[in-house]
Scaffold this motif. Structure first.
Motif, short mmCIF file in Angstrom:
data_model
loop_
_atom_site.label_atom_id
_atom_site.label_comp_id
_atom_site.label_asym_id
_atom_site.label_seq_id
_atom_site.Cartn_x
_atom_site.Cartn_y
_atom_site.Cartn_z
N ASP A 195 -33.36 -6.44 -22.74
CA ASP A 195 -34.11 -6.75 -23.25
C ASP A 195 -34.11 -8.70 -23.22
O ASP A 195 -32.92 -9.09 -23.27
CB ASP A 195 -34.10 -6.10 -24.63
CG ASP A 195 -33.49 -4.99 -24.63
OD1 ASP A 195 -34.91 -4.78 -24.08
OD2 ASP A 195 -33.06 -4.70 -25.48
N ILE A 196 -35.16 -9.07 -23.57
CA ILE A 196 -35.51 -10.35 -22.76
C ILE A 196 -35.95 -10.97 -23.79
O ILE A 196 -36.60 -10.29 -24.57
CB ILE A 196 -36.06 -11.14 -21.83
CG1 ILE A 196 -35.66 -10.25 -20.16
CG2 ILE A 196 -36.18 -12.57 -20.67
CD1 ILE A 196 -34.21 -10.48 -19.59
N TYR A 197 -35.22 -12.37 -24.46
CA TYR A 197 -35.33 -12.67 -25.59
C TYR A 197 -36.10 -14.04 -25.60
O TYR A 197 -35.60 -14.79 -24.57
CB TYR A 197 -34.44 -12.84 -26.52
CG TYR A 197 -34.20 -11.49 -27.77
CD1 TYR A 197 -34.80 -11.37 -28.69
CD2 TYR A 197 -33.48 -10.64 -27.11
CE1 TYR A 197 -34.64 -9.43 -29.03
CE2 TYR A 197 -32.57 -9.11 -27.48
CZ TYR A 197 -33.67 -8.98 -28.23
OH TYR A 197 -33.00 -7.66 -29.03
N LYS A 198 -36.75 -14.66 -25.99
CA LYS A 198 -37.71 -16.33 -26.18
C LYS A 198 -36.56 -16.46 -26.82
O LYS A 198 -36.78 -16.25 -28.49
CB LYS A 198 -38.68 -16.73 -26.61
CG LYS A 198 -39.57 -16.18 -25.00
CD LYS A 198 -41.44 -15.89 -25.60
CE LYS A 198 -42.06 -15.40 -24.44
NZ LYS A 198 -43.50 -15.21 -24.98
N TYR A 199 -35.90 -18.05 -26.63
CA TYR A 199 -34.56 -18.68 -27.97
C TYR A 199 -34.36 -19.47 -26.82
O TYR A 199 -33.65 -19.64 -26.18
CB TYR A 199 -32.93 -17.07 -28.66
CG TYR A 199 -32.44 -18.14 -28.98
CD1 TYR A 199 -33.56 -18.26 -30.19
CD2 TYR A 199 -30.90 -18.75 -28.65
CE1 TYR A 199 -32.48 -19.16 -31.57
CE2 TYR A 199 -30.51 -19.18 -29.98
CZ TYR A 199 -31.21 -19.14 -31.47
OH TYR A 199 -30.04 -19.69 -32.08
#
Length: 331
Positions: A108-112
């Motif tokens: 899973d890729i998260y924008k953080y």
């Protein structure tokens, strides 16, 4: 090769910049490291002194390949642009996508882009790139869960420490650009721009010209669409994200290739490919500083690097743009 100075900096970047997303393999059906390294070195030999990468491209793979490719080149003769703010190893921020890594494992890729994350990502990038500083450090995508002030102040601190030379952003709108610029000198915005994706012309381009910020155009050949090599019926390899993009539907391939046939005489008259024509049109548009262009092997890299050996007249640009205005793609 032609060069363009990033506004407000000492960075004299090659107008054709090596975009290293595809060499990371992720979303492009895997990678061949040897071919990737040779592609970057072949580009450099022809004057491409600028490389744009990101940690998420292959989950570190692209940065490692870039680090290997520039080993032995005097550090002040190559400009390394990388990014932060896309985590696959930390479930914080906003979920960007479900994906698979190069080994086929679900991730899973998260924008953080919280402060501590920006600092950690910088250290990890420096290690993978085998360098002690990054020329341009860019937030990859806006992170709505973290105040822009927190993110940009973290980058400002990295600049003070000498680990980063300049701050940039990617995929920011005008309001986000204005806010970010309150806390650090944002010198550039990296955004998608091509013959068939011109949305930035409405607000972003005028703002950047007025505020003296450079625009780094990515996907100027729209992931290969504008090369004319992808025909209706094309089957992409497993893991290639293009298979699901509307640009590559049967109907849009037909329409795009019909447009390319109308402008092909311009390319033929200059002895260049359709892909090179698309690149020339892009870098000669108002406000565009450089174009990021990917290559999977040395042959592709050499063709890209030789693009600026040619040029377009005002009349040719007007003709191409007029034909473009007739092109309507189906979403």
């Amino acid at each position: 090769m032609q060069y363009s100075t990033l506004t407000g900096t000492e960075l004299d970047l090659s107008v054709i910049t090596f975009g290293a997303w595809a060499v990371g393999g992720w979303m492009w059906g895997g990678t061949e490291r040897k071919d990737a390294v040779e592609a970057i070195r072949a580009s450099y030999d022809l004057g491409v002194t600028t490389i744009d990468t990101a940690p998420v491209y292959g989950q570190g793979t692209s940065e490692e390949i870039v680090g290997e490719a520039i080993k032995g080149i005097p550090r002040d003769r190559v400009y390394v642009l990388t990014k932060y703010g896309m985590r696959w190893d930390l479930a914080r921020g906003t979920l960007a996508s479900h994906s698979k890594d190069n080994a086929g494992k679900n991730i899973d890729i998260y924008k953080y882009a919280g402060k501590e994350s920006v600092v950690k990502e910088c250290e990890d990038s420096l290690r993978r790139l085998r360098t002690d500083y990054i020329d341009l450090y860019q937030i990859h995508w806006p992170d709505v869960t973290t105040p822009i002030q927190e993110t940009m102040e973290a980058v400002a601190r990295l600049i003070e420490q000498g680990k980063v030379r300049y701050a940039g952003v990617c995929n920011y709108n005008v309001e986000q650009l204005a806010e970010a610029s309150k806390y650090v000198d944002v010198v550039s915005n990296q955004v998608p721009y091509s013959m068939v994706k011109r949305g930035i012309e409405a607000e972003v381009v005028p703002y950047c010209i007025d505020q003296q910020k450079s625009i780094l155009a990515y996907s100027p050949m729209e992931r290969g669409l504008l090369t004319g090599k992808i025909k209706p019926g094309h089957v992409f390899s497993e893991g290639d994200h293009r298979a699901g993009l509307y640009f590559f539907s049967e109907e849009n391939l037909r329409r795009t290739n019909a447009f390319l046939e109308t402008v092909k005489p311009v390319a033929d008259g200059k002895g260049i490919s359709l892909g090179q024509l698309a690149l020339l049109w892009t870098v000669q548009q108002p406000g565009i500083t450089i174009a990021l262009v990917g290559a999977r092997n040395a042959e592709q890299a050499i063709q890209n690097a030789r693009t600026t050996d040619a040029g377009l007249t005002a009349e040719e640009i007007a003709f191409i743009s007029a034909e473009l205005n007739k092109l309507e793609l189906v979403k």
